[in-house]
Structure formats: structure tokens, C-alpha cells
Scaffold this motif. Structure first.
Motif, PDB file in Angstrom:
ATOM      1  N   ASN A  58       0.837  -1.201   0.000  1.00 22.51           N
ATOM      2  CA  ASN A  58       0.000   0.000   0.000  1.00 22.51           C
ATOM      3  C   ASN A  58       0.874   1.254   0.000  1.00 22.51           C
ATOM      4  OD1 ASN A  58       0.893  -0.099   2.604  1.00 22.51           O
ATOM      5  ND2 ASN A  58      -1.105   0.139   3.567  1.00 22.51           N
ATOM      6  N   LEU A 112       3.215   2.254   1.867  1.00 20.58           N
ATOM      7  CA  LEU A 112       3.756   2.902   3.055  1.00 20.58           C
ATOM      8  C   LEU A 112       5.275   2.924   2.921  1.00 20.58           C
ATOM      9  CD1 LEU A 112       1.672   1.598   6.107  1.00 20.58           C
ATOM     10  CD2 LEU A 112       1.601   3.830   5.002  1.00 20.58           C
ATOM     11  N   ARG A 123      -4.923   3.111  -1.468  1.00 22.63           N
ATOM     12  CA  ARG A 123      -4.870   2.777  -0.034  1.00 22.63           C
ATOM     13  C   ARG A 123      -6.259   2.546   0.550  1.00 22.63           C
ATOM     14  NH1 ARG A 123      -0.418   7.265   1.426  1.00 22.63           N
ATOM     15  NH2 ARG A 123       1.450   6.033   0.995  1.00 22.63           N
ATOM     16  N   SER A 124      -7.237   3.300   0.066  1.00 26.38           N
ATOM     17  CA  SER A 124      -8.563   3.107   0.647  1.00 26.38           C
ATOM     18  C   SER A 124      -9.138   1.771   0.211  1.00 26.38           C
ATOM     19  CB  SER A 124      -9.491   4.255   0.245  1.00 26.38           C
ATOM     20  OG  SER A 124      -9.629   4.288  -1.157  1.00 26.38           O
ATOM     21  N   ARG A 183     -12.239  -1.452  11.634  1.00 22.83           N
ATOM     22  CA  ARG A 183     -11.970  -0.147  11.031  1.00 22.83           C
ATOM     23  C   ARG A 183     -11.548  -0.304   9.573  1.00 22.83           C
ATOM     24  NH1 ARG A 183      -7.053   3.555  13.258  1.00 22.83           N
ATOM     25  NH2 ARG A 183      -5.813   1.784  12.537  1.00 22.83           N
ATOM     26  N   GLU A 226       0.947   6.211   9.866  1.00 18.48           N
ATOM     27  CA  GLU A 226       0.811   5.063   8.969  1.00 18.48           C
ATOM     28  C   GLU A 226      -0.623   4.568   8.922  1.00 18.48           C
ATOM     29  OE1 GLU A 226       3.793   2.378  10.376  1.00 18.48           O
ATOM     30  OE2 GLU A 226       5.372   3.393   9.238  1.00 18.48           O
ATOM     31  N   ALA A 227      -1.264   4.498  10.118  1.00 27.74           N
ATOM     32  CA  ALA A 227      -2.651   4.053  10.139  1.00 27.74           C
ATOM     33  C   ALA A 227      -3.507   5.013   9.317  1.00 27.74           C
ATOM     34  CB  ALA A 227      -3.157   3.983  11.576  1.00 27.74           C
ATOM     35  N   SER A 228      -3.265   6.300   9.508  1.00 30.61           N
ATOM     36  CA  SER A 228      -4.047   7.304   8.807  1.00 30.61           C
ATOM     37  C   SER A 228      -3.832   7.213   7.297  1.00 30.61           C
ATOM     38  CB  SER A 228      -3.644   8.676   9.332  1.00 30.61           C
ATOM     39  OG  SER A 228      -4.326   9.682   8.658  1.00 30.61           O
ATOM     40  N   ARG A 229      -2.578   7.125   6.895  1.00 29.89           N
ATOM     41  CA  ARG A 229      -2.278   7.013   5.461  1.00 29.89           C
ATOM     42  C   ARG A 229      -2.853   5.739   4.881  1.00 29.89           C
ATOM     43  NH1 ARG A 229       2.944   9.923   5.566  1.00 29.89           N
ATOM     44  NH2 ARG A 229       2.222  12.042   5.153  1.00 29.89           N
ATOM     45  N   SER A 230      -2.750   4.643   5.669  1.00 29.18           N
ATOM     46  CA  SER A 230      -3.180   3.355   5.122  1.00 29.18           C
ATOM     47  C   SER A 230      -4.684   3.353   4.873  1.00 29.18           C
ATOM     48  CB  SER A 230      -2.802   2.209   6.059  1.00 29.18           C
ATOM     49  OG  SER A 230      -3.683   2.159   7.159  1.00 29.18           O
ATOM     50  N   MET A 231      -5.404   4.307   5.485  1.00 33.59           N
ATOM     51  CA  MET A 231      -6.839   4.379   5.213  1.00 33.59           C
ATOM     52  C   MET A 231      -7.144   5.325   4.070  1.00 33.59           C
ATOM     53  SD  MET A 231      -8.334   4.199   9.017  1.00 33.59           S
ATOM     54  CE  MET A 231      -9.960   4.191   8.353  1.00 33.59           C
ATOM     55  N   GLY A 232      -6.107   5.925   3.524  1.00 36.75           N
ATOM     56  CA  GLY A 232      -6.312   6.804   2.381  1.00 36.75           C
ATOM     57  C   GLY A 232      -6.457   8.265   2.753  1.00 36.75           C
ATOM     58  N   PHE A 247      -2.139  -3.482  11.905  1.00 38.94           N
ATOM     59  CA  PHE A 247      -0.766  -3.385  12.382  1.00 38.94           C
ATOM     60  C   PHE A 247      -0.547  -4.199  13.652  1.00 38.94           C
ATOM     61  CE2 PHE A 247      -1.892   0.424  10.100  1.00 38.94           C
ATOM     62  CZ  PHE A 247      -0.776   0.731   9.340  1.00 38.94           C
ATOM     63  N   ALA A 280      -4.152   7.631  -2.603  1.00 36.82           N
ATOM     64  CA  ALA A 280      -5.223   7.494  -1.610  1.00 36.82           C
ATOM     65  C   ALA A 280      -6.290   6.514  -2.090  1.00 36.82           C
ATOM     66  CB  ALA A 280      -5.837   8.853  -1.308  1.00 36.82           C
ATOM     67  N   VAL A 295     -12.945   9.915   3.629  1.00 34.59           N
ATOM     68  CA  VAL A 295     -12.280   9.580   2.372  1.00 34.59           C
ATOM     69  C   VAL A 295     -13.304   9.349   1.265  1.00 34.59           C
ATOM     70  CG1 VAL A 295     -10.775   7.947   1.201  1.00 34.59           C
ATOM     71  CG2 VAL A 295     -10.296   8.604   3.560  1.00 34.59           C
ATOM     72  N   ASN A 351      -2.541   0.639  16.335  1.00 38.92           N
ATOM     73  CA  ASN A 351      -2.575   2.003  15.799  1.00 38.92           C
ATOM     74  C   ASN A 351      -3.987   2.546  15.638  1.00 38.92           C
ATOM     75  OD1 ASN A 351       0.141   1.746  15.692  1.00 38.92           O
ATOM     76  ND2 ASN A 351       0.304   1.629  13.478  1.00 38.92           N
ATOM     77  N   PHE A 391      -6.921   5.226  16.546  1.00 41.54           N
ATOM     78  CA  PHE A 391      -6.818   6.651  16.841  1.00 41.54           C
ATOM     79  C   PHE A 391      -7.317   6.874  18.267  1.00 41.54           C
ATOM     80  CE2 PHE A 391      -7.803   6.668  12.129  1.00 41.54           C
ATOM     81  CZ  PHE A 391      -6.463   6.678  11.775  1.00 41.54           C
TER      82      PHE A 391
END
Ligand SMILES: Nc1ncnc2c1ncn2[C@@H]1O[C@H](COP(=O)(O)OP(=O)(O)OP(=O)(O)O)[C@@H](O)[C@H]1O
Ligand SMILES: [Mg+2]
Lengths: 247, 324
Positions: free
Chosen positions: A53, A55, A81-82, A154, B224-230, A88, A78, A110, A92, A94
Motif C-alpha cells: 500500500n 507505506l 490505499r482506501s 476499522r 501510517e494508520a491514517s495514510r493506510s486508510m487513504g 498493524f 489514496a 475519504v 494504531n 486513533f
């Protein structure tokens, strides 16, 4: 290209400075396929799936995800990735948002899904990972296993085409490992395309279509669980298996 | 948080050695002063006779009385629940402070006469200069922090030059430089905008560093978590990183706000009629400097207390997700 290919990596190489982390990796993941990647620490497993993806950036070869090539100048990272869920080792989540909001954020921000619909989807997937009653708590108030299941929910809320797992159970206490593995097993049953880095060999045996063994940045061996655990072809694989199954 | 132990320790101010030491120290301290001219000595007249001729005995008696009162006071406060302790100690310190001001023999009518103008002109100017500067400084800080963390050479260079320059010069000098220097370049600028500009730029520089360290304190996994969700950069920053950085950013930023409120007094040198300027000028004609200075001091203090209370509220709000 085959329409059912979700991830395709061709001759992928990656360096950290002078250190050659990934060496000429070739891997194709088809729709609905469950792949388990294992290998000794430092062999490049995390690095590989994090390339899927973007990263991490790879320097040579091609990676296509859902038909989109990943490279440094792509404008639609994006979108890719979406479409690719990632779970992880350290969850991770939020921490400043409730569990429910963790699950609603992606679709709302998104994809522009209306709040009401996002909430419905979130609750559906929280139900599916069996923690709908925790929806209004904050992540710190949950156990590790519950947090990891929220992390899975999530990702699922984004309705991804493939889920990547990077050692999702290795930060968990032993009694919580099985609840996360059960969730992942159910996900596999439902036909989700999955790439899992894990050392849970029981899970690999039960769920995987293919087990891939990596060492020193290379894919050493790949095969069905029966082939892989029954007659491993390489010495390095045998050594690794004997070490990991000893415990 | 200094997490207290679950084992209850004996109350310090009730330990005999502590009480004895405290008593001894206060006794010796007040023995060292000649208190025979004070109103407290007047109160002691029945015991010591005429204070000025009471000699060593008088000194001792006065110091002894003070030590007894002080020690008793502390020991009694020790019995109260913590909320009362805090309240009583604040009140007593405040009374001491007022007693100190009493000794200046301030003219209350004069204060009463000038106070409305001090507030309507001085406080209002101080408040709006500070408020506008705080808002601008915060905007600069976010931009500066992002620039300092970015991998863009230009952005980093400009941001680091900016913070270095404006943290490196005295604020007073920046006020002068902007007010007197900009007209040289052809920008004629009024005193108030010049003051606001100087305050914003200076505090923006400090707050850039605060915001930068706040952003840096967030774990890489969150990015990374934020980016990985787009999530893109702006969304990640606004919804994921900054909200989590706030608990780290707020306490030092509150400090900056309070400090800015008082440093806004520096713009008085270019003739802005804010609180400090009026405090210095209103009393000048009649040589009643102390009246105005002390009034202004009290007003600054009260404004700061308001900011402290606001800060405490915000901190409580953003701590919520951390409680177990
Ligand atoms: N940012 C980095 N800079 C330099 N080297 C790195 C970086 N990240 C990882 N490496 C190195 O790359 C190698 C592969 O790392 P990776 O995390 O992919 O291993 P892994 O197979 O996931 O191991 P583990 O089982 O411990 O998670 C390791 O030797 C590691 O030290
Ligand atoms: Mg790893």
C-alpha cells in the motif's frame, strides 16, 4: 492482465541505503486468496507488505494493486490505499476517537459516505468482530485483543479489496490471540482476500491457500500448507519450522 | 501526574519535628527584625509595655507570638480537606499581599476616578492587541511547524530562519524595528498594527517550536494508520495528528498566551494606549504613580487568572480519552 489479480509484484527490489531488504520478489495475489508470509525476524516480511500500500517505496520492479501501478509520482495513492486494508502489530487505533468514530472516519472523510450510513456500516462490522457493545468507548479502555478487533473492523469499513495483516497477534497476551485469530478465520471463510504476516502456524495450516517463507529479503519457498509443512524443500525452511514448532 | 502512593503517610505538618523546626525558624527569623515600630507591636503593648523601649524582651515576645500564630495556623490547616487547604492558603497569601499594599497608603478615590478609563481604554486595547496577535501567532505556528518538519528545503530554510531571527532578538527591539523600520521601506504603519505584527511574529516563532515538538511527539504508527486508510496529508494533520498533539501543545501554549498578554505592554513604547501606557501616564501629573501601577498590576493578574482557568478547562477536555 487477469481480472482476478489483486496484487502483483514483479522483480521487486528495495534498499535501505546500502542494505538490500527485498531481493527480486515475485508474488501474485488473486481475488479470494489467503496468503500467509512467515520467516525469521528481519527477513523483510513487514517491508514487503508495506510496499503493497506504498507505506514503503520500492526501488526496482513493479507492483500493481487492483490494476494500478504503484510508483513515486502517482497522484491517486489514496484511492489505492482506501482499497487496501491494513492491520498493524500495535493496532494504531486513533486514541482520541471513540471506537465507533475510528470505524466511521475512513468512510466519511475519504469516501464521503453520509454519517448515518457510516454509522450503520461501522456497527455492522463491530458486530462482526463481536464488540458492538464497546462502540462508544475509547481505545485505551479496551483490552489488546479487543483493540485489534476494532482495528480489523476499522479496515473492513472501507470495504477493501484486500486486507494486509502485519503480525496482528504478536503484541497480544496469549489468551487474546485466539479471539483475533477467530475473527481472521471468519473473515477468510467469507472470502476476503488476505495477506498475513504471522507466526501462528495453526492459523496458516487452517486458513492459508499458500504459505510463503521469506529469508534475507528473498522468497525462499512457497506452497500449500500441506506441501509447506509436510515436505519443505529447503534446509532454511526446515530449520525455521523446527525452531518455530519447537515451542 | 505525581501519582500518590496508596499507603497513607502521616501528615507532614503534624510531625513533631516539623512543627518544632517550623516554630524555631519563624521565631529566629522574626527575632532578627526590629518590629517595635509595627502595628503588631502596638497590639502587644499590654504584654511588653512601650514597644520602643521594650528591648530584647520585647523582640522575643513579638517573635514568639508570631511564631505561635504561624505554627498554629499551619497545623490547623493541616486538618482540613485538600480543597479547603488550597482555599485558605490562597486567601492568607492574598491578605498578606494586600497588607503589603496597605503600607503604600494608596489614594483610593484617585484609583476609583481613573479606573473606568484604565479599563475602557487600557484593558480593551491590551485585550484586543493580544487576542489578534494570539490568533495570528497560532496560524503562523502551525504553518511554521509543518514547514520545519517538511522535507522541502525552501520551506525548512525559511521557517528555521524565521524562528531563529524572531527568537533571537529582544521583543522590544522587534517592536521598534517594525514601527520605525518598515516606513523606511515605504510601508507606513500605525502603532497598533505594528505592535500586533511584532507580537504575532515573535510569539509565532516560539509557538512554531511548541507545535513542532507536539507534532513530533505523535507516534509514527498514527501517520501510517491514517495514510493506510487513504487520508491525505491535510486530513491526517487536521483530524489525526493535531488533535492528539493538543494535550502536549496546550500547556506551553497557555504559558505563551499569558506571557503575550503581559508582553503586549511593550507596545506602549510606540505610544499605543494600552494598559501599561495608561498606568504610567495617568498617575504622572499628580505623582500618584503607585496607585495606577498597582491597579494595572492587579488587572494584569486577573486577566492572567482568566487565561489560567481557560487553559485548565481545555486541558481537562483533551485529557478525556486518556483516562482508563
Ligand atoms: N527504516 C529502515 N531503515 C533501515 N533499515 C530498516 C528500516 N526498516 C527496516 N529495516 C531493516 O530491514 C530489514 C527488514 O525489516 P522488516 O521489518 O521488514 O523485517 P520483518 O521480517 O518484518 O521482521 P520482524 O519479524 O522482526 O517484524 C531488517 O533487517 C531491518 O533492520
Ligand atoms: Mg515485521
Amino acid at each position: 492482465m487477469n481480472a482476478h489479480v489483486i496484487i502483483e509484484a514483479r522483480n521487486v527490489s528495495k534498499w535501505y541505503g546500502a542494505f538490500h531488504v527485498l531481493k527480486d520478489i515475485n508474488l501474485t495475489v488473486h481475488k479470494g486468496e489467503r496468503i500467509v508470509i512467515c520467516g525469521p525476524s528481519g527477513s523483510g516480511k513487514s517491508t514487503l507488505i508495506r510496499c503493497f500500500n506504498r507505506l514503503e517505496a520500492h526501488q526496482e520492479g513493479d507492483i500493481t494493486v487492483n490494476g494500478v501501478a504503484l510508483h513515486g509520482k502517482m497522484g491517486n495513492v489514496a484511492d489505492v490505499r482506501s482499497n487496501v486494508g491494513m492491520v498493524f502489530q500495535h493496532f494504531n487505533l486513533f486514541p482520541h476517537m471513540t471506537v465507533l468514530m475510528n470505524c466511521m472516519a475512513g468512510p466519511m472523510w475519504v469516501k464521503g459516505v453520509p454519517e448515518k450510513e457510516a454509522r450503520k456500516t461501522a456497527l455492522k462490522f463491530l458486530e462482526r468482530v463481536r464488540i458492538p457493545e464497546q462502540a462508544n468507548k475509547f481505545p485505551v479502555q479496551l483490552s489488546g485483543g479487543q483493540q485489534q478487533r476494532v482495528a480489523i473492523a476499522r479496515s473492513l469499513c472501507m470495504q477493501p479489496a484486500v486486507m494486509l495483516f502485519d503480525e496482528p497477534t504478536s503484541a497480544l497476551d496469549p489468551e487474546m490471540v485466539s479471539e483475533v485469530l477467530d475473527t481472521m478465520t471468519e473473515l477468510a471463510r467469507d472470502g476476503m482476500t488476505m495477506v498475513c504476516v504471522t507466526h501462528e502456524m495453526g492459523f496458516a495450516r487452517a486458513v492459508a491457500d499458500r504459505v510463503i517463507f521469506m529469508d534475507a529479503g528473498q522468497i525462499v519457498e512457497a506452497g500449500t500448507p500441506d506441501e509447506f509443512f509436510g515436505q519443505p524443500r529447503h534446509d532454511r525452511t526446515r530449520l525455521f519450522l523446527s525452531q518455530i514448532l519447537k515451542h | 501526574m505525581l501519582y500518590p502512593d496508596t499507603v497513607e503517610a502521616e501528615i507532614l505538618v503534624h510531625k513533631p519535628w516539623f512543627v518544632a523546626t517550623m516554630f524555631g525558624v519563624v521565631l529566629l527569623l522574626f527575632m532578627a527584625f526590629n518590629m517595635s515600630g509595627t502595628s503588631f507591636a502596638e497590639l502587644m503593648r499590654p504584654v511588653i509595655g512601650e514597644p520602643s523601649v521594650s528591648g530584647l524582651y520585647g523582640r522575643f515576645a513579638i517573635a514568639f507570638a508570631i511564631a505561635v500564630i504561624f505554627t498554629l495556623n499551619v497545623v490547623l490547616i493541616g486538618f482540613a480537606p485538600i480543597k479547603f487547604q488550597i482555599g485558605i492558603v490562597w486567601l492568607e497569601l492574598l491578605l498578606l499581599f494586600i497588607a503589603f499594599f496597605e503600607t503604600f497608603h494608596l489614594s483610593l478615590p484617585f484609583i476609583r476616578e481613573k479606573l473606568p478609563f484604565l479599563i475602557s481604554q487600557g484593558v480593551v486595547t491590551t485585550l484586543y492587541v493580544s487576542a489578534i496577535s494570539i490568533v495570528i501567532a497560532s496560524v503562523i505556528a502551525v504553518a511554521g511547524a509543518v514547514a520545519k518538519l517538511s522535507s522541502n528545503g525552501f520551506a525548512y530554510a525559511i521557517a528555521s530562519f524565521y524562528t531563529s531571527f524572531f527568537r533571537g532578538l529582544p521583543l522590544l527591539m522587534q517592536v521598534y524595528l517594525i514601527y520605525l523600520g518598515l516606513p523606511q521601506l515605504g510601508f507606513v504603519i500605525n502603532a497598533v498594527p505594528a505592535g500586533i505584527l511584532a507580537l504575532s511574529l515573535c510569539y509565532g516563532a516560539y509557538m512554531t517550536e511548541i507545535f513542532r515538538s507536539g507534532i513530533q511527539s505523535i507516534d509514527r504508527g498514527q501517520w501510517e494508520a491514517s495514510r493506510s486508510m487513504g487520508f491525505g496529508f491535510a486530513l491526517t494533520m487536521r483530524r489525526i495528528i493535531l488533535p492528539q498533539a493538543l494535550p502536549v501543545i496546550i500547556p506551553p501554549t497557555g504559558n505563551q498566551f499569558i506571557s503575550m498578554l503581559k508582553d503586549s505592554s511593550l507596545v506602549s513604547v510606540i505610544g499605543v494606549w494600552e494598559l501599561m501606557f495608561l498606568a504610567r501616564t495617568l498617575g504622572q501629573k499628580t505623582f500618584q504613580h503607585m496607585e495606577m501601577l498597582i491597579s494595572a498590576a492587579m488587572i494584569y493578574w486577573m486577566l492572567s487568572i482568566c487565561l489560567e482557568l481557560i487553559q485548565a478547562r481545555i486541558e481537562r477536555r483533551y485529557r478525556r480519552s486518556k483516562v482508563r
